[in-house]
Scaffold this motif. Structure first.
Motif, mmCIF file in Angstrom:
data_model
loop_
_atom_site.group_PDB
_atom_site.id
_atom_site.type_symbol
_atom_site.label_atom_id
_atom_site.label_comp_id
_atom_site.label_asym_id
_atom_site.label_seq_id
_atom_site.Cartn_x
_atom_site.Cartn_y
_atom_site.Cartn_z
ATOM 1 N N LYS A 250 0.811 -1.219 0.000
ATOM 2 C CA LYS A 250 0.000 0.000 0.000
ATOM 3 C C LYS A 250 0.844 1.268 0.000
ATOM 4 O O LYS A 250 0.548 2.237 -0.692
ATOM 5 N N TYR A 262 -9.091 -3.903 -3.257
ATOM 6 C CA TYR A 262 -10.460 -3.545 -3.644
ATOM 7 C C TYR A 262 -10.837 -2.262 -2.919
ATOM 8 O O TYR A 262 -10.916 -2.212 -1.692
ATOM 9 N N ASN A 263 -11.086 -1.188 -3.694
ATOM 10 C CA ASN A 263 -11.304 0.114 -3.082
ATOM 11 C C ASN A 263 -12.655 0.736 -3.411
ATOM 12 O O ASN A 263 -12.848 1.940 -3.254
ATOM 13 N N LYS A 264 -13.608 -0.067 -3.899
ATOM 14 C CA LYS A 264 -14.901 0.507 -4.262
ATOM 15 C C LYS A 264 -15.862 0.455 -3.078
ATOM 16 O O LYS A 264 -15.756 -0.387 -2.214
#
Length: 264
Positions: A250, A262-264
């Motif tokens: 990150k 996964y960032n949604k």
């Protein structure tokens, strides 16, 4: 020739460097497997008659059958099988759309190696110095985010190799190799691959370490500072080590890791 080795993925990267060492330093005959004839022919031109090129897609039953016919017809008796062919997909979070990719990676990185072992096992058992060497990865020592398919395939290969070593320990030398990041063509399609080429050890250097340790009889070979770190942290910190690796992915913000979470 002292021994005959069969090496998959022999036209480039680690496979090529290992083949080169065996041919030039250890007086071995190498039956080199790869899909591209022109690259195999180039290696033959460099290494000479000790390198025997054979165009083969190790995932295909018919190609492996042709290989066995070729070995039999030419009277070769393989002493060493080195399963090296592999693929590294893009670092990315697993999604339903990537399920087919997992199947493709497992087919080349794991299932084809199992089938190569099955095909050559009877011949290797006839050799006084029969050996199987499976090239896994540091990803088999500690799973990294964004590598679901790759880590699964290499972990499976490592477990398979360890089982073979226990089952055939009195008849065959069986070793697993877990290299860390190495400057090979595996990373060529990845964003930021120039950084890998800049900081990772070369395929030649890694191959020398692998062959040297195989000669010493090492059955578990880990190369590269990153691979050793992953192995030690996972051993002592368990799943806590995986969180450290994820945190690293990150914060470094390398282009190749941009789709890892996964960032949604």
């Amino acid at each position: 020739m002292s021994k005959t080795a069969v090496i998959s993925g022999a036209s480039s990267g680690l496979g090529y460097e290992i083949a080169k060492l065996l041919c030039t330093k250890y007086d071995c005959r190498v039956i080199g497997l790869a899909r591209r004839k022109e690259k195999l022919d180039a290696v033959r031109g460099e290494l000479g008659e000790s390198f025997v090129p054979f165009v083969c897609d190790v995932t295909k039953d018919e190609d492996r059958a042709r290989l066995m016919e070729f070995i039999t017809e030419n009277g070769y008796t393989p002493d060493i099988l080195i399963n090296n062919a592999g693929i590294l997909p893009e670092f990315a979070c697993f999604t339903p759309e990537r399920a087919d990719e997992l199947e493709r990676v497992m087919e080349l990185n794991f299932q084809s190696h199992v089938k190569m072992c099955a095909e050559l096992l009877p011949l290797l058992l006839r050799s006084e110095h029969g050996a199987i060497v499976n090239v896994a990865s540091s990803a088999a020592l500690a799973t990294l985010p964004g590598t679901a398919a790759y880590s699964a395939s290499k972990s499976a290969l490592l477990a398979f190799t360890e089982s073979l070593s226990l089952e055939y320990g009195k008849s065959l030398f069986v070793a697993a190799v877990c290299p860390g990041m190495t400057a090979t063509e595996l990373f060529d399609s990845h964003e930021g691959s120039s950084l890998i080429a800049k900081f990772a050890p070369s395929a030649e250097r890694t191959a020398k370490k692998i062959v040297r340790r195989l000669k010493r009889g090492r059955k578990m070979i880990v190369t590269g500072a990153d691979a050793h770190l992953m192995s030690v942290l996972r051993r002592f910190l368990g799943r806590g080590a995986l969180k450290i690796f994820a945190f690293f992915f990150k914060i470094v913000k390398l282009p190749m890791f941009k789709d890892t979470f996964y960032n949604k």
